[in-house]
Design a protein around this motif. Structure first.
Motif, PDB file in Angstrom:
ATOM      1  N   PRO A 129       0.826  -1.210   0.000  1.00  0.00           N
ATOM      2  CA  PRO A 129       0.000   0.000   0.000  1.00  0.00           C
ATOM      3  C   PRO A 129       0.864   1.267   0.000  1.00  0.00           C
ATOM      4  N   GLY A 130       2.117   1.169   0.479  1.00  0.00           N
ATOM      5  CA  GLY A 130       2.967   2.360   0.607  1.00  0.00           C
ATOM      6  C   GLY A 130       2.447   3.262   1.702  1.00  0.00           C
ATOM      7  N   GLY A 131       2.996   4.476   1.763  1.00  0.00           N
ATOM      8  CA  GLY A 131       2.548   5.393   2.797  1.00  0.00           C
ATOM      9  C   GLY A 131       3.600   6.434   3.103  1.00  0.00           C
ATOM     10  N   PHE A 183       8.187   4.532   0.393  1.00  0.00           N
ATOM     11  CA  PHE A 183       7.506   5.463   1.288  1.00  0.00           C
ATOM     12  C   PHE A 183       7.903   6.920   1.041  1.00  0.00           C
ATOM     13  N   TYR A 184       7.016   7.806   1.452  1.00  0.00           N
ATOM     14  CA  TYR A 184       7.263   9.245   1.441  1.00  0.00           C
ATOM     15  C   TYR A 184       7.761   9.641   2.830  1.00  0.00           C
ATOM     16  N   ASP A 236      10.313  14.364  -5.140  1.00  0.00           N
ATOM     17  CA  ASP A 236       9.028  13.705  -5.417  1.00  0.00           C
ATOM     18  C   ASP A 236       8.599  12.734  -4.307  1.00  0.00           C
ATOM     19  N   ARG A 237       9.310  12.753  -3.159  1.00  0.00           N
ATOM     20  CA  ARG A 237       8.907  11.921  -2.008  1.00  0.00           C
ATOM     21  C   ARG A 237       8.721  12.754  -0.739  1.00  0.00           C
ATOM     22  N   LEU A 238       8.726  14.047  -0.870  1.00  0.00           N
ATOM     23  CA  LEU A 238       8.631  14.947   0.288  1.00  0.00           C
ATOM     24  C   LEU A 238       7.186  15.297   0.608  1.00  0.00           C
ATOM     25  N   ARG A 259      -0.779  12.339  -5.126  1.00  0.00           N
ATOM     26  CA  ARG A 259      -0.314  11.096  -5.747  1.00  0.00           C
ATOM     27  C   ARG A 259      -0.366   9.957  -4.732  1.00  0.00           C
ATOM     28  N   LEU A 260       0.138  10.224  -3.511  1.00  0.00           N
ATOM     29  CA  LEU A 260       0.154   9.172  -2.489  1.00  0.00           C
ATOM     30  C   LEU A 260      -1.260   8.843  -2.015  1.00  0.00           C
TER      31      LEU A 260
END
Ligand code: ZN
Ligand code: ZN
Length: 257
Positions: free
Chosen positions: A147-149, A169-170, A195-197, A249-250
């Protein structure tokens, strides 16, 4: 345009003047905020905010600090997460700072949240304090990369950030990144790919400079974004645009309004 990716607007300090809080947000260009659940007993307040305001979203979860509360199983989390304004599972994770005995129930609860997030395919909001190794281990064992997160209110090392990034992950920074003694954390903020902040307030806690020690609110996420921008030698619009795009996006179930 800025988004506060993590706040607790249902807490008494903030809900007492809901209209002022939302007006302050709008005035500072903070267009959306994610209201994060910490226990099922107060979830109705979190969901109520998201129902009353198109630009507020909600999560479902039980914080690892909360010992004497209703313990959710996977089915209960899934049932609650089916609400149309619920866009994430959490906050969940481990906290051995407040629970120095590193209790097994924290790890069990964390596993339950990861399993629920996988089943409903909603991203995880992960809290970790003095427990990075176990947090990452459980994330790997339970397949949290699916799922990510987000690793919220990040205060860990660059190495921990790197491992979370490897899992897709972010990394979200709070007002702590603006504190004088937070040079090591600013190094991490420099290192995380644009792009992950994410940025957050964790309001009502952790107000950024120059409001340190006061009640925090989503409007102040602008000062968090400024501190991240300064750390990276970037300008505020760049950080604002990137963190807003990253948020949507997330949290793919969040429909901007
Ligand atoms: Zn937290
Ligand atoms: Zn929180």
């Amino acid at each position: 345009m800025l988004v506060d990716s993590h706040c607790h607007l249902d807490f008494p300090d903030l809900i007492a003047d809901e209209d002022a809080m939302l007006a302050n947000m709008a005035e500072k260009g903070v267009t959306h905020a994610l209201c994060v659940s910490v226990k099922l007993e107060t979830l109705a307040g979190v969901i109520g905010l998201a129902e009353r305001h198109a630009n507020l979203f909600a999560s479902v979860g039980v914080h690892p600090d909360n010992a004497e509360v209703e313990e959710p199983d996977e089915a209960r989390l899934l049932e609650l997460a089916a609400h149309p304004k619920v866009i994430a599972i959490g906050e969940t994770g481990l906290d051995y700072y407040w629970h120095k005995d590193a209790p097994e129930w924290q790890r069990e609860r964390f596993r339950t949240h990861i399993r629920a997030a996988r089943r409903c395919n909603k991203p995880l909001i992960i809290h970790t304090r003095d427990s990075a190794a176990d947090t990452l281990r459980l994330m790997k064992e339970e397949g949290a990369d699916q799922p990510g997160g987000v690793m919220h209110c990040f205060t860990e090392s660059r190495e921990v950030a790197e491992q979370a990034l490897d899992l897709g992950f972010y990394i979200s920074f709070s007002g702590i990144v603006s504190f004088k003694n937070a040079e090591a954390l600013r190094d991490v903020a420099r290192f995380v790919p644009l792009d992950r902040l994410l940025v957050e307030t964790d309001a009502p806690y952790l107000a950024p400079m120059p409001f340190r020690g006061k009640t925090n609110q989503p409007a102040y996420v602008r000062h968090v974004a400024e501190a991240v921008a300064n750390a990276r030698g970037a300008n505020l619009p760049t950080i604002a645009e990137a963190t807003t795009n990253n948020f949507f996006r997330l949290f793919k179930d969040a429909r901007p309004s």
